[in-house]
Design an enzyme around this catalytic site. Sequence first.
Site, PDB file in Angstrom:
ATOM      1  N   ARG A  66      62.468  41.061  37.583  1.00 53.54           N
ATOM      2  CA  ARG A  66      63.556  41.617  38.394  1.00 53.54           C
ATOM      3  C   ARG A  66      64.644  40.587  38.660  1.00 53.54           C
ATOM      4  NH1 ARG A  66      59.646  45.385  41.760  1.00 53.54           N
ATOM      5  NH2 ARG A  66      58.504  43.479  42.033  1.00 53.54           N
ATOM      6  N   LYS A 175      44.448  42.647  35.250  1.00 52.23           N
ATOM      7  CA  LYS A 175      43.727  43.183  36.400  1.00 52.23           C
ATOM      8  C   LYS A 175      44.570  43.031  37.653  1.00 52.23           C
ATOM      9  CE  LYS A 175      40.583  40.740  38.582  1.00 52.23           C
ATOM     10  NZ  LYS A 175      40.827  39.631  39.519  1.00 52.23           N
ATOM     11  N   ASP A 204      40.079  41.338  30.851  1.00 47.88           N
ATOM     12  CA  ASP A 204      39.168  40.692  31.788  1.00 47.88           C
ATOM     13  C   ASP A 204      38.990  39.306  31.199  1.00 47.88           C
ATOM     14  OD1 ASP A 204      36.877  39.531  32.931  1.00 47.88           O
ATOM     15  OD2 ASP A 204      36.179  41.497  33.579  1.00 47.88           O
ATOM     16  N   HIS A 205      39.619  38.322  31.825  1.00 46.69           N
ATOM     17  CA  HIS A 205      39.685  37.039  31.126  1.00 46.69           C
ATOM     18  C   HIS A 205      38.308  36.390  30.949  1.00 46.69           C
ATOM     19  CE1 HIS A 205      39.729  35.224  35.170  1.00 46.69           C
ATOM     20  NE2 HIS A 205      39.375  34.091  34.588  1.00 46.69           N
ATOM     21  N   LYS A 209      36.218  33.792  27.632  1.00 47.93           N
ATOM     22  CA  LYS A 209      35.588  32.475  27.778  1.00 47.93           C
ATOM     23  C   LYS A 209      34.584  32.269  26.642  1.00 47.93           C
ATOM     24  CE  LYS A 209      36.009  32.343  32.817  1.00 47.93           C
ATOM     25  NZ  LYS A 209      36.786  31.171  33.192  1.00 47.93           N
ATOM     26  N   GLU A 243      32.742  30.163  43.499  1.00 49.42           N
ATOM     27  CA  GLU A 243      33.928  29.297  43.482  1.00 49.42           C
ATOM     28  C   GLU A 243      33.903  28.433  44.729  1.00 49.42           C
ATOM     29  OE1 GLU A 243      37.661  31.357  41.820  1.00 49.42           O
ATOM     30  OE2 GLU A 243      36.676  32.877  43.024  1.00 49.42           O
ATOM     31  N   ASP A 262      37.792  41.909  43.441  1.00 48.70           N
ATOM     32  CA  ASP A 262      38.404  40.783  42.730  1.00 48.70           C
ATOM     33  C   ASP A 262      37.477  40.195  41.654  1.00 48.70           C
ATOM     34  OD1 ASP A 262      40.624  38.900  42.519  1.00 48.70           O
ATOM     35  OD2 ASP A 262      39.279  37.399  43.378  1.00 48.70           O
ATOM     36  N   HIS A 267      34.676  40.925  36.387  1.00 46.41           N
ATOM     37  CA  HIS A 267      34.035  39.785  35.718  1.00 46.41           C
ATOM     38  C   HIS A 267      32.507  39.851  35.780  1.00 46.41           C
ATOM     39  CE1 HIS A 267      38.086  38.495  35.880  1.00 46.41           C
ATOM     40  NE2 HIS A 267      38.066  37.898  37.037  1.00 46.41           N
ATOM     41  N   LYS A 367      33.894  33.065  47.411  1.00 46.37           N
ATOM     42  CA  LYS A 367      34.791  31.912  47.502  1.00 46.37           C
ATOM     43  C   LYS A 367      34.209  30.923  48.503  1.00 46.37           C
ATOM     44  CE  LYS A 367      38.927  33.996  45.760  1.00 46.37           C
ATOM     45  NZ  LYS A 367      38.900  33.524  44.370  1.00 46.37           N
TER      46      LYS A 367
HETATM   47  C1  BG6 Z   1      40.540  35.971  38.968  1.00 49.11           C
HETATM   48  C2  BG6 Z   1      40.466  36.235  40.451  1.00 49.11           C
HETATM   49  O1  BG6 Z   1      40.406  37.163  38.249  1.00 49.11           O
HETATM   50  O2  BG6 Z   1      39.515  35.090  38.589  1.00 49.11           O
HETATM   51  C3  BG6 Z   1      40.531  34.940  41.241  1.00 49.11           C
HETATM   52  O3  BG6 Z   1      41.535  37.084  40.848  1.00 49.11           O
HETATM   53  C4  BG6 Z   1      39.489  33.956  40.749  1.00 49.11           C
HETATM   54  O4  BG6 Z   1      40.354  35.169  42.633  1.00 49.11           O
HETATM   55  C5  BG6 Z   1      39.572  33.817  39.232  1.00 49.11           C
HETATM   56  O5  BG6 Z   1      39.714  32.716  41.373  1.00 49.11           O
HETATM   57  C6  BG6 Z   1      38.423  32.988  38.703  1.00 49.11           C
HETATM   58  O6  BG6 Z   1      38.642  32.732  37.351  1.00 49.11           O
HETATM   59  P1  BG6 Z   1      37.983  31.457  36.661  1.00 49.11           P
HETATM   60  O7  BG6 Z   1      38.358  31.597  35.220  1.00 49.11           O
HETATM   61  O8  BG6 Z   1      38.593  30.253  37.327  1.00 49.11           O
HETATM   62  O9  BG6 Z   1      36.524  31.550  36.921  1.00 49.11           O
END
Ligand code: BG6
Length: 518
Positions: A66, A175, A204-205, A209, A243, A262, A267, A367
């Site tokens: 934007r 996501k 979904d990253h 991995k 985390e 989240d 994940h 977290k």
């Molecule tokens: C994201 C979440 O999808 O994944 C975050 O929104 C999280 O809150 C993150 O910190 C964790 O990803 P990774 O690759 O650091 O484990």
Amino acid sequence: MTQTSNDESRHPFLKGLSKHRGAPPTVVVIFGASGDLTARKLIPAIFNLGVDNLLPGDFHLIGYGRKPIPDEEFRSLMDEAIKQHSRRPLSQEIWERVRQHVSYHAGGYDDAEAFASLAAKIDGIEQDLGREVQRLFYVSTPPSVFSAIVSNLGASGMAKAHQHTKFASKVIIEKPFGHDLESARELNAAIKNVFEESQVYRIDHYLGKETVQDLLVQRFANSIFEPIWNREYVDCVQITVAESLGVGSRGGYYDTSGALRDMIQNHTMQLVALTAMEPPVSLDPESIRDEKVKVLKGIQPLSLDSDGGDVVRARYESGMINGEPVKGYMEEEGIPEDSTTESYAALRLSINNWRWKGVPFYIRSGKRMARRASEIAIQFRRPPGILFSEGNKFDVAANTMVISIQPDEGVTLVMNSKIPGLETRTQPVKMHFRYATTFGSNTPEAYERLILDAMIGDSTLFIRGDETEASWKLITPILEHWQQSGEAGMAGYAAGSWGPRAAERLLADNGHEWRRSG
Ligand code: BG6
């Protein structure tokens, strides 16, 4: 339009791609280009694909957002992003070849004219090149504008460009994919109006991995694990995605989400599906995704009873991380006073199928836990205690296979061994495989793999529409229950701990205990 040029003669640095991976000429459009994800992950990933000669010869990148930003200023922002976040240092020589084809397009997400001018810009690129290009749209915006973007991609004709050819447009959706079952269904329906499922890449990253991809290799490229990967031999499975970071500056977003949305819905459930799935008939995307969906559908609805149920939620309180005092969740920036959002969730899952009936899958994510550790632990049944036990004194430990997703990626097998000496005493010992030791440590980031896969049209590591709905179907009743309960049932845990005491009950009911990861 015909293909008139050869990638490698135009850009010798790109040599190799067309032979190995074959991504067609591509224009990537990033919606949400001035956002955090673009700088931290997407641009560094694209740069590293360039370093590895994996970008197509004709590669253009258009940032869309934007805020009006002149092209050159956008390019400088991207330079900075690489300097700060790339796993490899900025190489001017390589980046310059990509950079000269980077531009910026300002517009609103519901602004049909801005989409029409974007379409014209891409048509212009095709004309200049004298060849067809694939359009790859990366939707990396807040979810509230996903539908508007998708519908404008349809209305502007960009979604249908070169349909049913290898240049067909593709859309990557970041996501969160919806915030409950209903919204995920609505989003799927909005996408379906415009794109065919084969054009849609829900990200979904975690699937990008290396260790997550290796899970299928560990399971199906070895013959020693599969025969014991079932209810006959496995006592329980524990999946931890922990985390040590808190919500940081993302409090505003995070509080609308919470750990269940989240981390668990996406994940962690993906890790469950890959751990529990049947061998696919082949490695093609549909075969793998069919098997994952079956697992998700086989998970029994959870008991939400706050005393003996399958679900625990909690919020971190102040504590210590790496010897430093840190705030509690409620004191973090951007968290409303009346927040009832969880920063930790633990679930006890039962998969109702032939392989897993009766084997609890315990999953947790939070977290501000003791340390960053994501792992899948397969705990096998104990051997009968008739030989190496004297009362409980020398009782042998359960064999456990621990797949460490991150950090310190690897696989560890815990087994029992005799302690040297005149007495026969046993002790659990560990056999380690470490990626870094065997393969070196500079492995590609998840986003590199995922962007490349989308460019070449391989959707294996992306989530199919029915998959995301199956996961939401399981999670949504929990969210609704929590919403109705307000604060009731919210446990606390000290930052820097392994989570709330309340979560121990989930395992204790079956005589199990959480692993102290690591
Ligand atoms: C994201 C979440 O999808 O994944 C975050 O929104 C999280 O809150 C993150 O910190 C964790 O990803 P990774 O690759 O650091 O484990």
